[in-house]
Each structure stands twice: as structure tokens, then as C-alpha cells.
Design an enzyme around this catalytic site. Structure first.
Site, PDB file in Angstrom:
ATOM      1  N   SER A 183       0.829  -1.209   0.000  1.00 28.02           N
ATOM      2  CA  SER A 183       0.000   0.000   0.000  1.00 28.02           C
ATOM      3  C   SER A 183       0.857   1.251   0.000  1.00 28.02           C
ATOM      4  O   SER A 183       2.000   1.257   0.474  1.00 28.02           O
ATOM      5  CB  SER A 183      -0.905   0.038   1.235  1.00 28.02           C
ATOM      6  OG  SER A 183      -1.806  -1.036   1.243  1.00 28.02           O
TER       7      SER A 183
HETATM    8  N1  SAH Z   1      -1.100  -3.809   3.837  1.00 30.49           N
HETATM    9  C1  SAH Z   1      -0.523  -4.576   2.760  1.00 30.49           C
HETATM   10  C2  SAH Z   1      -1.498  -4.580   1.615  1.00 30.49           C
HETATM   11  C3  SAH Z   1      -1.293  -5.690   0.682  1.00 30.49           C
HETATM   12  S1  SAH Z   1      -2.460  -5.738  -0.629  1.00 30.49           S
HETATM   13  C4  SAH Z   1       0.793  -3.946   2.349  1.00 30.49           C
HETATM   14  O1  SAH Z   1       0.892  -2.728   2.401  1.00 30.49           O
HETATM   15  O2  SAH Z   1       1.700  -4.658   1.920  1.00 30.49           O
HETATM   16  C5  SAH Z   1      -3.764  -6.683   0.068  1.00 30.49           C
HETATM   17  C6  SAH Z   1      -3.444  -8.080   0.472  1.00 30.49           C
HETATM   18  O3  SAH Z   1      -4.655  -8.714   0.849  1.00 30.49           O
HETATM   19  C7  SAH Z   1      -2.852  -8.954  -0.636  1.00 30.49           C
HETATM   20  O4  SAH Z   1      -1.628  -9.476  -0.196  1.00 30.49           O
HETATM   21  C8  SAH Z   1      -3.892 -10.049  -0.838  1.00 30.49           C
HETATM   22  O5  SAH Z   1      -3.339 -11.308  -1.160  1.00 30.49           O
HETATM   23  C9  SAH Z   1      -4.574 -10.076   0.515  1.00 30.49           C
HETATM   24  N2  SAH Z   1      -5.917 -10.659   0.515  1.00 30.49           N
HETATM   25  C10 SAH Z   1      -6.900 -10.516  -0.410  1.00 30.49           C
HETATM   26  N3  SAH Z   1      -7.998 -11.206  -0.053  1.00 30.49           N
HETATM   27  C11 SAH Z   1      -7.717 -11.774   1.162  1.00 30.49           C
HETATM   28  C12 SAH Z   1      -8.435 -12.617   2.044  1.00 30.49           C
HETATM   29  N4  SAH Z   1      -9.689 -13.025   1.790  1.00 30.49           N
HETATM   30  N5  SAH Z   1      -7.827 -13.023   3.170  1.00 30.49           N
HETATM   31  C13 SAH Z   1      -6.549 -12.644   3.462  1.00 30.49           C
HETATM   32  N6  SAH Z   1      -5.819 -11.855   2.662  1.00 30.49           N
HETATM   33  C14 SAH Z   1      -6.389 -11.421   1.523  1.00 30.49           C
END
Ligand code: SAH
Length: 221
Positions: free
Chosen positions: A71
Site C-alpha cells: 500500500s
Molecule cells: N497492507 C498490505 C497490503 C497488501 S495488498 C501492504 O501494504 O503490503 C492486500 C493483500 O490482501 C494482498 O496481499 C492479498 O493477497 C490479501 N488478501 C486478499 N484477499 C484476502 C483474504 N480473503 N484473506 C486474506 N488476505 C487477503
């Protein structure tokens, strides 16, 4: 540099770039000094994909593994501000991704339970956070289900775009607790803050437009 007693490659240049990033976030309206100081401390370059490492301290989202994104720092700071994290808060984070947001929550003194559905990221985030001495509890699974065994949570943070607010997350929130979740489809989402006022009453407020990767059902490989 030593972070939580671990030696990390973190140069004066990195520190200088982080200071500038903190100024950028201040100018965009982030005022919580504890959050700004966490962002000033955490080496975001440790959480980046190597192809984009030179851009670690620009206020942008970047691709990480498994087609996901780390993010934008502003978004991390904004979601964290809405949650009003206090030391010892029990926080459920849905979407560990790179683990950068997890580090921010931990730097604020929260106890963090973080869940990720992509195995590759679940593993990578663990090694990055462990290297820096951060100790959340990691889960590999579907965040739509929450993490029932550790409920209720003071705060719940969803870092992927949810088409609806998952019922299980509402159920796992403490009375008086806060849930922050971007709600919407592929064309953009609205940041929602949901406060559980009592067993059956939830107060919702809207906090602007954002763009996240989707919250998907089930575990990926
Ligand atoms: N806060 C993180 C954001 C990553 S993007 C950062 O800054 O690195 C969002 C993440 O949510 C992705 O890694 C994706 O794989 C995960 N995601 C999507 N659906 C999900 C679910 N149902 N359960 C757990 N993780 C999920």
C-alpha cells in the site's frame, strides 16, 4: 542500524528519504505524531520487491509478489489514523501483503493477528518482519472468516477492497471497537469506519476514495 535489536542494512540515505516521506505525509494531512514516527523508523525498503527498491520512500503503492501491492504510505497512515491504535490493542489485520502495515501497527504497540491468503506473501512477510524483530501472529487463510480463535478484537483493519463488509468481521469486533475497511469494486472504493456501539448497533462513516487490490474468497496456492 539496529531496529528491535536486529542489525539491518539501513543507510543515512534511507533515513534521509524517510524524513522526506514523513514531511510529504504531514503535508497531505497526517498529524498523528506516533504514526509519523513509526513511518520515520520502519525501513520500507525491506518490504519492497527488489525491482522497485529505489522507490521505497516515494508515496506510492508498488507491485509485490503474487500480483498484489504494498500500500501507499499515505494510505497506511490514513487507515491507521482512523483506527486510533492504543498500546496493547488487539488488532486483526486482513491482508498481510508485504507486512509493512503490520510493522506500523506493531510500532504503535498493538498486538497484531495478521492473515494472508497468498502463501508466497505469507512466507515473505514473515521473514521480513522477523528480520526486523517484529512479532505478530501470522495466519495463512481467508480473512473473510476473520480469526475466530482470538476474537474479539479492539480494532480490525482490512487492506484489500471488499465488495461487502464481511459479517464475520463485524461479529469479531469488541463492543466499542473499530473496523476500517475499503468497500467497493474494481473501479474504486470508499474508506469506511465502522464503530461497534453495542452488541447490535454499528455506526458507519465514510472517509474518501481509495484504490486497493480485491479481497478474494478462499486460500490461494
Ligand atoms: N497492507 C498490505 C497490503 C497488501 S495488498 C501492504 O501494504 O503490503 C492486500 C493483500 O490482501 C494482498 O496481499 C492479498 O493477497 C490479501 N488478501 C486478499 N484477499 C484476502 C483474504 N480473503 N484473506 C486474506 N488476505 C487477503
Amino acid at each position: 542500524m539496529k531496529i528491535n535489536n536486529t542489525v539491518v542494512e539501513d543507510s543515512y540515505r534511507h533515513k534521509g528519504l524517510r524524513k522526506k516521506l514523513v514531511e510529504v505525509l504531514k503535508n497531505k494531512g497526517i498529524i498523528d505524531e506516533r504514526i509519523l514516527s513509526a513511518i520515520g523508523i520502519i525501513p520500507r525498503h525491506i518490504f519492497m520487491d527488489s525491482s522497485f527498491i529505489n522507490f521505497s520512500y516515494s508515496d506510492q503503492a508498488f507491485p509485490i509478489a503474487a500480483g498484489q501491492t504494498i500500500s501507499q504510505p499515505y494510505t497506511v497512515a490514513f487507515q491507521t489514523s482512523l483506527l486510533e491504535i492504543k498500546p496493547m490493542d488487539k488488532v486483526l489485520e486482513v491482508g498481510t501483503g508485504s507486512g509493512y502495515q503490520t510493522a506500523v501497527l506493531l510500532e504503535l504497540g498493538a498486538k497484531v493477528f495478521t492473515i494472508e491468503r497468498q502463501r508466497e506473501l505469507f512466507l515473505k512477510a514473515q521473514s521480513a518482519l522477523k528480520m526486523l524483530g517484529y512479532k505478530p501472529q501470522f495466519f495463512y487463510g481467508d480473512g473473510y472468516e476473520g480469526i475466530p480463535s482470538y476474537q474479539p478484537y479492539d480494532k480490525i483493519l482490512v487492506t484489500a477492497a471488499a465488495p461487502i463488509v464481511p459479517q464475520k468481521l463485524l461479529e469479531q469486533l469488541k463492543v466499542g471497537g473499530k473496523l476500517v475497511i475499503p468497500v467497493g469494486g474494481d473501479s474504486g472504493q470508499t474508506m469506511m469506519l465502522i464503530v461497534r456501539e453495542s452488541e447490535n448497533s454499528f455506526i458507519r462513516s465514510e472517509h474518501g476514495a481509495f484504490a486497493f487490490v480485491p479481497l478474494l474468497k478462499g486460500k490461494a496456492g
